[in-house]
Design a protein around this motif. Structure first.
Motif, PDB file in Angstrom:
ATOM      1  N   UNK A 225      -0.602  31.876  -8.856  1.00  0.00           N
ATOM      2  CA  UNK A 225      -0.876  30.622  -9.557  1.00  0.00           C
ATOM      3  C   UNK A 225       0.262  30.231 -10.489  1.00  0.00           C
ATOM      4  N   UNK A 226       1.103  31.211 -10.887  1.00  0.00           N
ATOM      5  CA  UNK A 226       2.241  30.915 -11.756  1.00  0.00           C
ATOM      6  C   UNK A 226       3.496  30.551 -10.979  1.00  0.00           C
ATOM      7  N   UNK A 227       3.394  30.475  -9.637  1.00  0.00           N
ATOM      8  CA  UNK A 227       4.542  30.118  -8.823  1.00  0.00           C
ATOM      9  C   UNK A 227       5.476  31.273  -8.518  1.00  0.00           C
ATOM     10  N   UNK A 228       5.133  32.483  -8.991  1.00  0.00           N
ATOM     11  CA  UNK A 228       5.973  33.655  -8.764  1.00  0.00           C
ATOM     12  C   UNK A 228       5.461  34.438  -7.557  1.00  0.00           C
ATOM     13  N   UNK A 229       6.373  35.185  -6.933  1.00  0.00           N
ATOM     14  CA  UNK A 229       6.002  36.049  -5.820  1.00  0.00           C
ATOM     15  C   UNK A 229       6.115  37.500  -6.256  1.00  0.00           C
ATOM     16  N   UNK A 230       5.346  38.349  -5.572  1.00  0.00           N
ATOM     17  CA  UNK A 230       5.419  39.784  -5.850  1.00  0.00           C
ATOM     18  C   UNK A 230       6.292  40.432  -4.782  1.00  0.00           C
ATOM     19  N   UNK A 231       7.340  41.140  -5.228  1.00  0.00           N
ATOM     20  CA  UNK A 231       8.338  41.717  -4.328  1.00  0.00           C
ATOM     21  C   UNK A 231       8.281  43.238  -4.396  1.00  0.00           C
ATOM     22  N   UNK A 232       8.272  43.870  -3.209  1.00  0.00           N
ATOM     23  CA  UNK A 232       8.331  45.330  -3.133  1.00  0.00           C
ATOM     24  C   UNK A 232       9.658  45.740  -2.527  1.00  0.00           C
ATOM     25  N   UNK A 251      14.031  35.053 -14.818  1.00  0.00           N
ATOM     26  CA  UNK A 251      12.660  34.697 -14.471  1.00  0.00           C
ATOM     27  C   UNK A 251      11.771  35.847 -14.066  1.00  0.00           C
ATOM     28  N   UNK A 252      12.283  37.091 -14.091  1.00  0.00           N
ATOM     29  CA  UNK A 252      11.453  38.227 -13.698  1.00  0.00           C
ATOM     30  C   UNK A 252      10.371  38.458 -14.741  1.00  0.00           C
ATOM     31  N   UNK A 253       9.112  38.515 -14.286  1.00  0.00           N
ATOM     32  CA  UNK A 253       7.991  38.649 -15.213  1.00  0.00           C
ATOM     33  C   UNK A 253       7.479  40.083 -15.301  1.00  0.00           C
ATOM     34  N   UNK A 254       7.619  40.838 -14.229  1.00  0.00           N
ATOM     35  CA  UNK A 254       7.143  42.221 -14.205  1.00  0.00           C
ATOM     36  C   UNK A 254       8.125  43.069 -13.419  1.00  0.00           C
ATOM     37  N   UNK A 255       8.219  44.349 -13.768  1.00  0.00           N
ATOM     38  CA  UNK A 255       9.046  45.289 -13.020  1.00  0.00           C
ATOM     39  C   UNK A 255       8.502  46.686 -13.265  1.00  0.00           C
ATOM     40  N   UNK A 256       8.101  47.374 -12.204  1.00  0.00           N
ATOM     41  CA  UNK A 256       7.497  48.686 -12.362  1.00  0.00           C
ATOM     42  C   UNK A 256       7.888  49.591 -11.208  1.00  0.00           C
ATOM     43  N   UNK A 257       8.014  50.888 -11.516  1.00  0.00           N
ATOM     44  CA  UNK A 257       8.223  51.896 -10.482  1.00  0.00           C
ATOM     45  C   UNK A 257       6.860  52.241  -9.891  1.00  0.00           C
ATOM     46  N   UNK A 260       6.856  54.966  -3.723  1.00  0.00           N
ATOM     47  CA  UNK A 260       7.733  54.551  -2.634  1.00  0.00           C
ATOM     48  C   UNK A 260       8.812  53.571  -3.025  1.00  0.00           C
ATOM     49  N   UNK A 261       8.871  53.156  -4.288  1.00  0.00           N
ATOM     50  CA  UNK A 261       9.920  52.218  -4.671  1.00  0.00           C
ATOM     51  C   UNK A 261       9.613  51.497  -5.964  1.00  0.00           C
ATOM     52  N   UNK A 262       9.929  50.210  -6.017  1.00  0.00           N
ATOM     53  CA  UNK A 262       9.664  49.393  -7.199  1.00  0.00           C
ATOM     54  C   UNK A 262       8.983  48.102  -6.772  1.00  0.00           C
ATOM     55  N   UNK A 263       8.218  47.531  -7.695  1.00  0.00           N
ATOM     56  CA  UNK A 263       7.529  46.277  -7.443  1.00  0.00           C
ATOM     57  C   UNK A 263       7.766  45.366  -8.628  1.00  0.00           C
ATOM     58  N   UNK A 264       7.982  44.099  -8.349  1.00  0.00           N
ATOM     59  CA  UNK A 264       8.289  43.144  -9.417  1.00  0.00           C
ATOM     60  C   UNK A 264       7.673  41.795  -9.105  1.00  0.00           C
ATOM     61  N   UNK A 265       7.570  40.961 -10.131  1.00  0.00           N
ATOM     62  CA  UNK A 265       7.076  39.597  -9.996  1.00  0.00           C
ATOM     63  C   UNK A 265       8.166  38.669 -10.489  1.00  0.00           C
ATOM     64  N   UNK A 266       8.563  37.708  -9.649  1.00  0.00           N
ATOM     65  CA  UNK A 266       9.743  36.908  -9.964  1.00  0.00           C
ATOM     66  C   UNK A 266       9.756  35.639  -9.127  1.00  0.00           C
ATOM     67  N   UNK A 267      10.624  34.660  -9.485  1.00  0.00           N
ATOM     68  CA  UNK A 267      10.749  33.463  -8.637  1.00  0.00           C
ATOM     69  C   UNK A 267      11.347  33.827  -7.282  1.00  0.00           C
ATOM     70  N   UNK A 268      10.878  33.158  -6.264  1.00  0.00           N
ATOM     71  CA  UNK A 268      11.337  33.470  -4.904  1.00  0.00           C
ATOM     72  C   UNK A 268      12.846  33.313  -4.753  1.00  0.00           C
TER      73      UNK A 268
END
Length: 309
Positions: A225-232, A251-257, A260-268
């Motif tokens: 809903x915030x226009x961001x995508x979740x990237x693995x 624009x990265x809103x989240x970043x976590x280990x 199997x890797x890292x996951x983040x929330x950011x603009x496409x």
């Protein structure tokens, strides 16, 4: 493709209650378009106004360039529809029902009846009495009737009612073929979100009569809903990858280990920057992918999660 259906400010009020509130969107030819919303959201009311079964309070509906109010005859000739349940003469056979409907529209040859019967998969039972049909078979017969006059717009309210999984898949394939090969604009409402995700090119989400969102399925499920995508990012060096990205991606809103890797929330549009930074930092990367939601997830987000379709 040209627009087959144009809604502008479509509104329906009953007494003091606004059932449909200022709906505006376009549906081009050759598209399968879905109407989604909780029970009572106004989907069926919208469809009934689109085909002229009930009077709108305000706004306009154009079908193939013809206003449904001012030029009803020309507009409705472009439409095949099943609104709520298909109604048939139960004491007649399926074929006799189709022949009765064919008499209402000049130019429908017996060959066309055979074509639509084969298209919907009723060839083996078409001469049985309709009272012997299951609900799914009546749905198929209703679809055949709606297609008899080769409409440019097909409107179906809950068309998968009574169909088994194989029948639903066949219907989905039929509708997509109609849109793709014959350029028919198909409008479908359904409570089966998983099927709508497979069937539709775009959907309009309606809640309390208002348009919450309209867009392509793939784009709708990719972005929150915030226009961001979740990237693995799959990597064996999660902590090192995180350090390579912290503070360096706009624009990265989240970043976590994660496992199997890292996951983040950011603009496409900053995904290439992520890949670039990881390569420059010699981080081994095995996969980069957008974690998509299901249509059900997005629907619950947009409608607050409390209601079912």
């Amino acid at each position: 493709m040209p627009n087959a259906i144009v809604l502008r400010g479509l509104t329906k009020r009953i007494g003091q209650k606004t059932v449909v509130d200022n709906l505006t969107f376009d549906i081009p030819s050759g598209e399968v378009f879905g109407l989604l919303g909780p029970n009572g959201a106004g989907k069926t009311t919208t469809i009934r106004m689109m085909v002229g079964l009930i009077r709108m309070t305000a706004g306009t509906v154009e079908i193939a360039g013809h206003d449904i109010v001012r030029d009803y005859g020309q507009a409705i000739r472009q439409v095949g529809a099943i609104v709520e349940n298909p109604e048939m003469y139960k004491y007649l056979s399926g074929y006799e029902n189709l022949r009765q409907f064919a008499r209402m529209t000049p130019g429908i040859a017996p060959r066309r009846i055979d074509e639509v019967v084969e298209f919907v998969g009723l060839s083996e039972r078409i001469h049985d009495k309709v009272r012997q049909y299951s609900l799914g078979m009546r749905q198929r017969l209703g679809l055949a009737q709606a297609l008899l006059h080769r409409p440019s717009v097909l409107i179906l309210d809950e068309p998968t009612n009574g169909l088994d999984p194989a029948g639903i898949r066949e219907l989905r394939d039929h509708l997509r073929r109609l849109a793709r090969e014959e350029g028919v604009a198909v409008v479908v409402s359904s409570h089966l979100l998983s099927e709508m995700e497979l069937m539709c090119d775009r959907v309009a989400v309606i809640q309390q009569g208002r348009l919450v969102n309209v867009g392509r399925i793939d784009q709708m499920v990719a972005a929150g809903t915030d226009g961001l995508v979740r990237l693995f990012v799959e990597t064996a060096c999660g902590h090192e990858a995180k350090m390579a990205l912290v503070g360096r991606v706009d624009g990265m809103a989240e970043l976590a280990v994660v496992d199997g890797g890292i996951e983040m929330k950011l603009p496409r549009d900053v995904i290439p920057r992520v890949h670039q930074l990881l390569v420059q930092s010699d981080i081994p990367v095995f996969e980069v992918r957008i974690v998509t939601q299901t249509l059900e997830d997005r629907f619950l987000e947009m409608t607050g999660g409390g209601d079912k379709v």
